[in-house]
Write a protein that holds these residues in place. Structure first.
Motif, PDB file in Angstrom:
ATOM      1  N   HIS A  98      -8.640 -19.882  -1.277  1.00  0.00           N
ATOM      2  CA  HIS A  98      -7.990 -20.401  -2.493  1.00  0.00           C
ATOM      3  C   HIS A  98      -9.020 -20.830  -3.531  1.00  0.00           C
ATOM      4  O   HIS A  98      -8.871 -20.556  -4.719  1.00  0.00           O
ATOM      5  N   HIS A 156       1.544 -19.087  -6.022  1.00  0.00           N
ATOM      6  CA  HIS A 156       0.218 -19.356  -6.572  1.00  0.00           C
ATOM      7  C   HIS A 156       0.416 -20.137  -7.864  1.00  0.00           C
ATOM      8  O   HIS A 156       1.481 -20.062  -8.478  1.00  0.00           O
ATOM      9  N   MET A 180     -10.207 -18.262  -5.850  1.00  0.00           N
ATOM     10  CA  MET A 180      -9.224 -17.625  -6.731  1.00  0.00           C
ATOM     11  C   MET A 180      -9.413 -18.188  -8.132  1.00  0.00           C
ATOM     12  O   MET A 180      -8.821 -19.208  -8.497  1.00  0.00           O
ATOM     13  N   ASP A 204      -2.655 -23.849  -6.506  1.00  0.00           N
ATOM     14  CA  ASP A 204      -1.877 -24.089  -5.291  1.00  0.00           C
ATOM     15  C   ASP A 204      -2.702 -23.600  -4.103  1.00  0.00           C
ATOM     16  O   ASP A 204      -3.115 -22.436  -4.072  1.00  0.00           O
ATOM     17  N   PHE A 205      -2.942 -24.461  -3.134  1.00  0.00           N
ATOM     18  CA  PHE A 205      -3.857 -24.100  -2.038  1.00  0.00           C
ATOM     19  C   PHE A 205      -3.211 -23.021  -1.166  1.00  0.00           C
ATOM     20  O   PHE A 205      -2.509 -23.283  -0.220  1.00  0.00           O
ATOM     21  N   CYS A 206      -3.499 -21.754  -1.508  1.00  0.00           N
ATOM     22  CA  CYS A 206      -2.697 -20.634  -1.023  1.00  0.00           C
ATOM     23  C   CYS A 206      -3.310 -19.919   0.164  1.00  0.00           C
ATOM     24  O   CYS A 206      -2.618 -19.177   0.860  1.00  0.00           O
ATOM     25  N   CYS A 248      -6.609 -20.936  -9.587  1.00  0.00           N
ATOM     26  CA  CYS A 248      -5.334 -21.109  -8.894  1.00  0.00           C
ATOM     27  C   CYS A 248      -5.200 -22.578  -8.493  1.00  0.00           C
ATOM     28  O   CYS A 248      -6.129 -23.187  -7.980  1.00  0.00           O
TER      29      CYS A 248
HETATM   30 CU1  CUA Z   1      -3.687 -18.688  -5.122  1.00  0.00          CU
HETATM   31 CU2  CUA Z   1      -4.616 -20.700  -4.532  1.00  0.00          CU
END
Ligand code: CUA
Ligand code: K7E
Length: 657
Positions: A627, A583, A630, A621-623, A619
């Motif tokens: 996402h 992340h 987040m 980072d495309f998690c 966040c």
């Molecule tokens: Cu954690 Cu996007």
């Protein structure tokens, strides 16, 4: 003597002509032809056969490519800050870039070398030099992260570095510039005879690859350009090319090209090691940083060291000899058996090859041709194994295929020349596009090269790629060397200016690659290993937020009670324990980069809010599918406000302790 200068100019002029007349002769049978395409084609989902670690030169980074595809996997920041990885931005890694000159977030990285066991690359670590503010770094190949940097005192332009001996007993760091040792205020005109060239031997810890300067040899103030270890029979020796044995201090392009021959310094490091182990050498005050990253605390510490052990070469008779070598040699390369020491005079057309056996004979028979500052000079003819009359211009670097052949780059005539060890005959030559510097065969600096490909690294590309304004890419070119003749397979652009590269069969490294950091092993002092441990604590004007992240929320996510003028530390732990689920976090107005945090890791950024308001973080980072959800807010009140610290955990508001 000016004639030599003129002939240098003539060579350079020819080189420009060579470059300009070949630049339109695109090798159109190139990678388009299907058999060549097949040789570099790695099907979707398949893996490459080799890792190539390619230096970035002035970018201060190390790029990781796959061969034969030329695909770029990762750019590892070493001597540079990197917003993507927060290296040099977050609190944990800032100490990595500390030096005796303060925080130095860039360098000029040239020569990666892979650790070896019994003369074979073992894939544990890569060592690489920073030239400018002399440093050697270690990259751990389980994490592909820089985990140690040591500064080299009494050194400048740390260029004949960072090569390892055949059991990684030592990593060497040789100075390019002669400098006053210790540094002091003195007239530059008094260079000759007064400046020194320090060759540093860094002892490597067999357990963790850690470095420590064992001793520095204070050599005459020549320029020490490149180096390679002896191996096999010549294990225990190290070889360094020198130029400017004239000890000129101005207009070196003329004044350092006076002597017909400079030297390769042959250093019996085992003898010097024995001397210092028996109490030899002199401790000298010094000031240099030793920075170490701890994988358990996820944090680096920087220690200033105050002393270094120096060795006067004249005090250890029989340890160092000079091998006369023509024309300001650059590359210094040792064949896989350790018998041949190749010196490439960059102003020469020939490649000079010395014989280790002949060198030892001459030493044993005490056949010397005078000395330089008390260091015996051997007779050129006595030690010469042969020379390669190639017809190329400006030889720089040589690698070996392990099958009795050597490959030398020629900068001025832009080509790679294949020749035979022992007979010195030229077998093949292929053009490079253009002005090639180093070349690399996987395992090339070891007793066991994997001679399937050679990678040539070029300084100039001109018309080879789509133009990108005045600055165009440097490049690498991959040749198949399994046949009698070399075959150009592929061009690909590089990150920064590549100097040396190091390659290794992929399976040696890949099987040890880390997937996650284990949360239970996380010893970061501000780690929150569960959401229940998340908290916000004020200490005067410092606020410490122990935060967690997991798909797809932060804990805490809303924080109040922050004031303008506070120094807010976000200590963020990624609770994930799955492979490839990092992340990121970024805070509006933070001049620390986003943090890309790996599973089980804790990283810290500092935010100093300047404006009252309610400020979001998110966040980066495309998690997961959620996402974009987040995210969180921080409420910033005026300095001295009575709004207390509070935060939300799992939708409940919590008041701070
Ligand atoms: Cu954690 Cu996007
Ligand atoms: Cu670029 Cu090895 Cu620094 Cu030659 S060096 S090219």
């Amino acid at each position: 003597m000016k004639t030599l200068f003129k002939s240098v100019l003539a060579l350079l002029t020819i080189s420009l002509m060579v470059v300009s007349c070949v630049q339109n002769s695109n090798d159109s049978s190139g990678a388009l032809s299907s058999s060549k395409a097949e040789k570099v084609y790695v099907a979707p989902g398949e893996h490459d056969d080799f890792y190539a670690f390619v230096s970035g030169g002035f970018s201060g980074q190390l790029a990781v490519y796959g061969l034969p595809s030329g695909r770029l996997f990762k750019v590892i920041p070493v001597f540079s800050v990197d917003a993507e990885k927060a290296y040099g931005f977050n609190e944990e890694t800032k100490p990595m870039l500390n030096t005796s000159h303060g925080f130095i977030p860039w360098d000029d990285a040239h020569h990666p070398d892979i650790s070896q066991t019994n003369g074979v690359v073992d894939g544990r670590y890569v060592y690489i030099n920073g030239n400018n503010t002399p440093r050697i770094a270690k990259i751990d190949l389980t994490t592909f992260e820089t985990t140690e940097i040591i500064e080299i005192p009494n050194s400048a332009g740390n260029h004949s570095s960072s090569y390892v001996t055949e059991n990684t007993e030592y990593v060497v760091a040789g100075t390019r510039f002669g400098v006053p040792v210790p540094q002091r205020d003195m007239p530059i005109a008094e260079y000759k005879g007064n400046f020194k060239g320090a060759l540093s031997f860094l002892k490597v810890d067999p357990e963790d690859g850690g470095m420590d300067i064992k001793f520095q040899i204070l050599m005459p103030g020549f320029d020490y350009d490149k180096a390679h270890p002896g191996r096999g029979d010549s294990h225990g020796w190290f070889f360094f090319t020198t130029y400017n044995s004239e000890e000129a201090h101005s207009l070196l392009e003329v004044n350092a090209s006076q002597n017909d021959k400079d030297f390769i310094a042959a250093v019996n490091w085992k003898k010097i090691e024995e001397y210092v182990n028996n109490g030899g050498g002199k401790k000298m005050p010094a000031n240099y940083a030793h920075n170490v990253y701890d994988e358990h605390t996820h944090t680096a510490t920087s220690t200033m060291k105050k002393e270094v052990l120096t060795v006067d070469p004249t005090e250890v008779p029989g340890a160092i000899y000079f091998l006369p070598t023509p024309k300001s040699p650059h590359g210094c390369d040792v064949s896989p058996t350790g018998e041949y020491i190749v010196g490439s005079g960059k102003l020469s057309a020939d490649v000079t090859v010395h014989s280790f056996t002949k060198m030892m004979d001459a030493i044993n028979n005490k056949k010397f041709d005078g000395d330089a500052y008390g260091i015996p000079i051997l007779n050129y003819e006595d030690i010469l194994a042969g020379s390669v009359k190639s017809g190329g211009l400006g030889p720089l670097h040589t690698e070996f295929d392990g099958k009795g052949n050597a490959y030398t780059t020629f900068f001025i005539s832009s080509e790679v020349v294949k020749w035979k060890l022992g007979t010195w005959e030229v077998i093949d030559r292929k053009p490079t596009y253009y002005s090639v510097g180093h070349l690399m065969i996987p395992g090339g600096n070891s007793g066991q090269p994997f001679g399937k490909y050679v990678l040539a690294m070029n300084k100039i590309t001109k018309d080879r790629y789509l133009p990108t304004g005045p600055e165009v890419t440097q490049s690498a070119q991959l040749y198949d060397i399994t046949g009698e003749k070399m075959e150009l397979l592929l061009d690909f652009p590089t990150v920064g200016e590549p100097h040396y590269a190091a390659g290794i069969p992929a399976d040696i490294v890949a099987k040890n690659s880390r997937k996650i950091f284990r949360l239970e092993e996380n010893q970061h002092p501000y780690a929150a290993k569960t959401e229940a441990e998340a908290k916000v604590v004020r200490k005067g004007n410092e606020v410490h937020i122990n935060m967690t992240m997991i798909r797809s929320h932060f804990a805490p996510d809303n924080i109040e009670g922050i004031q303008v003028g506070d120094k807010v530390y976000f200590h963020v732990t990624n609770l994930e324990q799955d492979y490839d689920v990092p992340h990121g976090i970024s805070m509006i107005g933070a001049n620390t980069s986003e943090l890309l945090i790996m599973p089980g890791q804790t990283e810290t950024f500092v935010w100093e809010p300047k404006q009252v308001g309610v400020w979001p973080f998110y966040c980066t980072d495309f998690c997961s599918a959620l996402h974009q959800e987040m995210q969180g807010y921080v409420r910033v009140s005026p300095k001295g406000s009575s709004v207390p610290i509070s935060f939300t955990l799992d939708d409940d508001a919590v008041d701070a302790e």
